[in-house]
Write a protein that holds these residues in place. Structure first.
Motif, PDB file in Angstrom:
ATOM      1  N   LYS A  39       0.805  -1.236   0.000  1.00 43.71           N
ATOM      2  CA  LYS A  39       0.000   0.000   0.000  1.00 43.71           C
ATOM      3  C   LYS A  39       0.835   1.281   0.000  1.00 43.71           C
ATOM      4  N   ASP A  40       2.071   1.203   0.500  1.00 44.96           N
ATOM      5  CA  ASP A  40       2.899   2.400   0.579  1.00 44.96           C
ATOM      6  C   ASP A  40       3.820   2.595  -0.627  1.00 44.96           C
ATOM      7  N   ILE A  41       3.806   1.651  -1.563  1.00 45.49           N
ATOM      8  CA  ILE A  41       4.612   1.803  -2.776  1.00 45.49           C
ATOM      9  C   ILE A  41       3.898   2.806  -3.679  1.00 45.49           C
ATOM     10  N   PRO A  42       4.566   3.897  -4.052  1.00 44.03           N
ATOM     11  CA  PRO A  42       3.901   4.872  -4.914  1.00 44.03           C
ATOM     12  C   PRO A  42       3.627   4.291  -6.308  1.00 44.03           C
ATOM     13  N   VAL A  43       2.471   4.655  -6.834  1.00 48.15           N
ATOM     14  CA  VAL A  43       2.046   4.212  -8.160  1.00 48.15           C
ATOM     15  C   VAL A  43       1.772   5.446  -9.014  1.00 48.15           C
ATOM     16  N   MET A  44       2.358   5.467 -10.206  1.00 46.96           N
ATOM     17  CA  MET A  44       2.079   6.539 -11.153  1.00 46.96           C
ATOM     18  C   MET A  44       1.475   5.917 -12.408  1.00 46.96           C
ATOM     19  N   PHE A  45       0.289   6.394 -12.766  1.00 47.31           N
ATOM     20  CA  PHE A  45      -0.369   5.936 -13.989  1.00 47.31           C
ATOM     21  C   PHE A  45       0.257   6.598 -15.213  1.00 47.31           C
ATOM     22  N   LEU A  46       0.363   5.817 -16.279  1.00 46.97           N
ATOM     23  CA  LEU A  46       0.765   6.300 -17.595  1.00 46.97           C
ATOM     24  C   LEU A  46      -0.385   5.951 -18.522  1.00 46.97           C
ATOM     25  N   SER A  47      -0.937   6.929 -19.213  1.00 42.35           N
ATOM     26  CA  SER A  47      -2.078   6.612 -20.059  1.00 42.35           C
ATOM     27  C   SER A  47      -2.332   7.684 -21.103  1.00 42.35           C
ATOM     28  N   ALA A  48      -2.861   7.236 -22.231  1.00 42.51           N
ATOM     29  CA  ALA A  48      -3.309   8.157 -23.271  1.00 42.51           C
ATOM     30  C   ALA A  48      -4.781   8.522 -23.067  1.00 42.51           C
ATOM     31  N   SER A  49      -5.387   7.943 -22.066  1.00 37.66           N
ATOM     32  CA  SER A  49      -6.795   8.187 -21.765  1.00 37.66           C
ATOM     33  C   SER A  49      -7.022   9.646 -21.387  1.00 37.66           C
ATOM     34  N   MET A  50      -8.078  10.218 -21.911  1.00 37.98           N
ATOM     35  CA  MET A  50      -8.405  11.624 -21.627  1.00 37.98           C
ATOM     36  C   MET A  50      -8.730  11.853 -20.150  1.00 37.98           C
ATOM     37  N   ASP A  51      -9.215  10.818 -19.477  1.00 40.36           N
ATOM     38  CA  ASP A  51      -9.595  10.991 -18.076  1.00 40.36           C
ATOM     39  C   ASP A  51      -8.628  10.302 -17.117  1.00 40.36           C
ATOM     40  N   VAL A  52      -7.337  10.330 -17.463  1.00 42.41           N
ATOM     41  CA  VAL A  52      -6.328   9.672 -16.631  1.00 42.41           C
ATOM     42  C   VAL A  52      -6.291  10.259 -15.219  1.00 42.41           C
ATOM     43  N   ALA A  53      -6.479  11.541 -15.068  1.00 40.38           N
ATOM     44  CA  ALA A  53      -6.458  12.156 -13.739  1.00 40.38           C
ATOM     45  C   ALA A  53      -7.579  11.596 -12.871  1.00 40.38           C
ATOM     46  N   HIS A  54      -8.761  11.499 -13.432  1.00 42.00           N
ATOM     47  CA  HIS A  54      -9.904  10.942 -12.708  1.00 42.00           C
ATOM     48  C   HIS A  54      -9.649   9.482 -12.335  1.00 42.00           C
ATOM     49  N   LYS A  55      -9.158   8.699 -13.296  1.00 44.31           N
ATOM     50  CA  LYS A  55      -8.895   7.276 -13.047  1.00 44.31           C
ATOM     51  C   LYS A  55      -7.806   7.099 -11.985  1.00 44.31           C
ATOM     52  N   ALA A  56      -6.810   7.957 -12.009  1.00 45.57           N
ATOM     53  CA  ALA A  56      -5.735   7.880 -11.021  1.00 45.57           C
ATOM     54  C   ALA A  56      -6.283   8.128  -9.610  1.00 45.57           C
ATOM     55  N   ARG A  57      -7.064   9.184  -9.453  1.00 42.43           N
ATOM     56  CA  ARG A  57      -7.657   9.490  -8.139  1.00 42.43           C
ATOM     57  C   ARG A  57      -8.563   8.350  -7.683  1.00 42.43           C
ATOM     58  N   GLU A  58      -9.389   7.866  -8.592  1.00 39.56           N
ATOM     59  CA  GLU A  58     -10.355   6.823  -8.269  1.00 39.56           C
ATOM     60  C   GLU A  58      -9.674   5.528  -7.813  1.00 39.56           C
ATOM     61  N   ALA A  59      -8.540   5.178  -8.432  1.00 40.69           N
ATOM     62  CA  ALA A  59      -7.847   3.926  -8.113  1.00 40.69           C
ATOM     63  C   ALA A  59      -6.855   4.067  -6.961  1.00 40.69           C
ATOM     64  N   GLY A  60      -6.550   5.303  -6.553  1.00 42.10           N
ATOM     65  CA  GLY A  60      -5.617   5.521  -5.458  1.00 42.10           C
ATOM     66  C   GLY A  60      -4.173   5.712  -5.895  1.00 42.10           C
ATOM     67  N   ALA A  61      -3.955   5.995  -7.182  1.00 43.14           N
ATOM     68  CA  ALA A  61      -2.597   6.243  -7.673  1.00 43.14           C
ATOM     69  C   ALA A  61      -2.057   7.538  -7.072  1.00 43.14           C
ATOM     70  N   ASP A  62      -0.754   7.612  -6.942  1.00 43.63           N
ATOM     71  CA  ASP A  62      -0.114   8.772  -6.336  1.00 43.63           C
ATOM     72  C   ASP A  62       0.136   9.902  -7.323  1.00 43.63           C
ATOM     73  N   ASP A  63       0.191   9.577  -8.618  1.00 47.00           N
ATOM     74  CA  ASP A  63       0.422  10.583  -9.649  1.00 47.00           C
ATOM     75  C   ASP A  63       0.037   9.964 -10.990  1.00 47.00           C
ATOM     76  N   TYR A  64       0.115  10.761 -12.033  1.00 44.23           N
ATOM     77  CA  TYR A  64      -0.184  10.275 -13.374  1.00 44.23           C
ATOM     78  C   TYR A  64       0.582  11.101 -14.392  1.00 44.23           C
ATOM     79  N   LEU A  65       0.693  10.530 -15.585  1.00 45.85           N
ATOM     80  CA  LEU A  65       1.344  11.216 -16.686  1.00 45.85           C
ATOM     81  C   LEU A  65       0.626  10.798 -17.964  1.00 45.85           C
ATOM     82  N   GLU A  66       0.207  11.797 -18.740  1.00 47.47           N
ATOM     83  CA  GLU A  66      -0.507  11.520 -19.985  1.00 47.47           C
ATOM     84  C   GLU A  66       0.466  11.192 -21.107  1.00 47.47           C
ATOM     85  N   LYS A  67       0.114  10.158 -21.878  1.00 51.38           N
ATOM     86  CA  LYS A  67       0.890   9.801 -23.079  1.00 51.38           C
ATOM     87  C   LYS A  67       0.376  10.619 -24.246  1.00 51.38           C
ATOM     88  N   PRO A  68       1.218  10.985 -25.163  1.00 46.95           N
ATOM     89  CA  PRO A  68       2.677  10.860 -25.115  1.00 46.95           C
ATOM     90  C   PRO A  68       3.247  11.868 -24.125  1.00 46.95           C
TER      91      PRO A  68
END
Length: 125
Positions: free
Chosen positions: A77-106
């Motif tokens: 649970k304490d390992i940070p997770v950063m989402f990588l995605s081309a999805s337009m709603d990556v920020a929403h998905k990151a918050r919803e899943a509990g990710a610590d950060d995100y980065l939009e592709k490309p």
């Protein structure tokens, strides 16, 4: 002082992205483990990486499901997770899943490096 390099687990089903991320993170001094599907993330987590870069859309378990499972387990649970995605709603998905950060592709590799550095240092405080 601990001089062991930080380990980053990268999960993405796009081999070119995996190779690019691995190359830049290796040059930055990190040890990189990589997998191409969500099921393999759950197996590779036994190596206890310091950070996980996780694509949202992958074969097997998708990144959102994997992240939720990791954040529910005491050992991960304490390992940070950063989402990588081309999805337009990556920020929403990151918050919803509990990710610590995100980065939009490309994405720009220098931004990836900055975010990785920030997450690893924030978690070591």
């Amino acid at each position: 002082m601990d001089t062991k390099p930080k380990t980053i687990l990268v999960a993405d089903d796009d081999k070119a992205i995996l190779e690019s991320i691995t190359a830049i993170l290796n040059l930055s001094g990190y040890e990189v483990l990589y997998v191409q599907d969500g099921t393999s993330v759950l197996q590779a987590i036994k190596a206890q990486p310091d950070l996980i870069l996780l694509d949202i859309q992958m074969p097997g378990h998708d990144g959102s499901a994997v992240c939720r499972q990791l954040k529910r387990q005491a050992s991960t649970k304490d390992i940070p997770v950063m989402f990588l995605s081309a999805s337009m709603d990556v920020a929403h998905k990151a918050r919803e899943a509990g990710a610590d950060d995100y980065l939009e592709k490309p994405f720009d590799m220098s931004i990836l490096q900055e975010k990785v550095f920030t997450l690893l240092n924030r978690m070591s405080l």
